[in-house]
Design an enzyme around this catalytic site. Structure first.
Site, PDB file in Angstrom:
ATOM      1  N   CYS A  26      54.084  81.952 129.256  1.00 44.76           N
ATOM      2  CA  CYS A  26      53.604  82.746 130.460  1.00 44.76           C
ATOM      3  C   CYS A  26      52.846  81.827 130.998  1.00 44.76           C
ATOM      4  O   CYS A  26      51.556  81.528 130.489  1.00 44.76           O
ATOM      5  CB  CYS A  26      53.062  84.203 129.978  1.00 44.76           C
ATOM      6  SG  CYS A  26      52.387  85.006 131.661  1.00 44.76           S
ATOM      7  N   ASP A  79      62.264  82.931 131.828  1.00 44.89           N
ATOM      8  CA  ASP A  79      61.204  82.775 131.336  1.00 44.89           C
ATOM      9  C   ASP A  79      60.860  81.477 130.778  1.00 44.89           C
ATOM     10  O   ASP A  79      59.831  80.914 130.716  1.00 44.89           O
ATOM     11  CB  ASP A  79      61.127  83.915 130.127  1.00 44.89           C
ATOM     12  CG  ASP A  79      59.706  84.103 129.312  1.00 44.89           C
ATOM     13  OD1 ASP A  79      58.703  83.486 130.109  1.00 44.89           O
ATOM     14  OD2 ASP A  79      59.345  84.651 128.731  1.00 44.89           O
TER      15      ASP A  79
END
Length: 310
Positions: A237, A13
């Site tokens: 994100c 991530d």
């Protein structure tokens, strides 16, 4: 003493959210150093097409390396059944698929609406079962979406139940956009648990608005046993505008250890791992209060019992 699993998601991530590609050797050094500090689970990468995320092109090699580290649970993210097949072939212990509760985000992130994603989850569950791999579903944008705004809690519950029926073995609630507050965290955990029971174990939190640790504590009070975090707060994100800042692993470990909860992580060794990131990604911002302030003078006395005595 309550045991809490801190799952390091930075190599996936964190690195997918920055433009530069960290070298394979630096990634290996990062993973090995965190494992040596006591981190028991690391999401080493994702099986997405390298054309979309070149940062993740070496994930299979990282899985092979991480599998050589005793006691480390090696996890990868998969976007679809094709990625799941690659993950099983690479030898992951576990894999997760993101299932966006915001349909707009789902279409932008994986190009599938909710019915298509539920079909994909069912297919991935079959691949996982055949390969003996643990399969989790991350309920992304569960607390709100930077594109749609509020996401109905009833929708989250309905989709979680449908994903469980499709074969998900475990769930995380993901604050993809940093929209969550502690009251909302407690409320949604209760509602989703009502639909999927103890399959809900995990929170994936972002610190976009400074509420990461407060939300983590709210989750702990509701029985959450796994918390995702990223070293140096790397991450976000790429398909959710403004969704910066994962929960900082170092700050989370300080809080948990100080509270007398068992993480198995040596904070001093963990703090040293930051140097690997600083050298491999010069100029990349690294976050966290603990690295600057250091632990409290009585930190060692707060850890009860000491890990060596546990």
């Amino acid at each position: 003493m309550t045991e809490i699993l801190v799952s390091e998601v930075g190599p996936r991530d964190g690195l997918q959210s920055i433009d530069r590609v960290m070298s394979l050797e630096a990634k290996k050094a990062w993973i090995a150093a965190e494992a040596a500090a006591g981190v028991k689970e690391i999401e080493v990468g994702s099986f997405v097409p390298p054309s979309l995320l070149p940062q993740m092109a070496d994930t299979a090699e990282l899985v092979a390396f991480a599998r050589t580290i005793p006691g480390l649970n090696v996890v990868a993210l998969v976007p679809n059944a094709k990625g799941a097949a690659r993950a099983v072939e690479a030898g992951v212990h576990a894999m997760s698929i993101p299932f966006s509760m915001s349909e707009t985000h789902s279409l932008r992130n994986v190009r599938k609406d909710h019915p298509a994603m539920l079909a994909e989850i069912a297919e991935v569950a079959q691949i996982a079962n055949a390969g003996g791999v643990h399969f989790a579903v991350g309920l992304s944008t569960a607390f709100g979406c930077t594109i749609e705004g509020a996401v109905s809690e009833e929708q989250v519950v309905r989709l979680a139940a449908a994903a469980a029926e499709a074969g998900a073995q475990e769930f995380s609630l993901s604050d993809t956009t940093g929209y969550a507050d502690p009251a909302q965290v407690k409320r949604l955990i209760g509602k989703v648990r009502g639909a999927v029971g103890d399959k809900l174990t995990t929170l994936h939190l972002h610190n976009t608005r400074g509420l990461g640790l407060a939300n983590a504590l709210a989750g702990l009070e509701e029985g959450i046993t796994t918390l995702d975090a990223s070293l140096g707060g790397l991450g976000g994100c790429p398909y959710a505008p403004g969704a910066s800042g994962n929960l900082v692993t170092e700050d989370l470990v300080l809080m948990l250890n100080s509270m007398g909860l068992k993480t198995g992580i040596d904070l001093a060794k963990l703090l040293e791992v930051r140097q690997i990131l600083a050298e491999a990604l010069p100029g990349e911002p690294l976050y966290g209060f603990t690295p600057d302030a250091g632990p409290m003078l009585d930190y060692n006395e707060r850890i009860a019992p000491k890990e060596s005595e546990a």
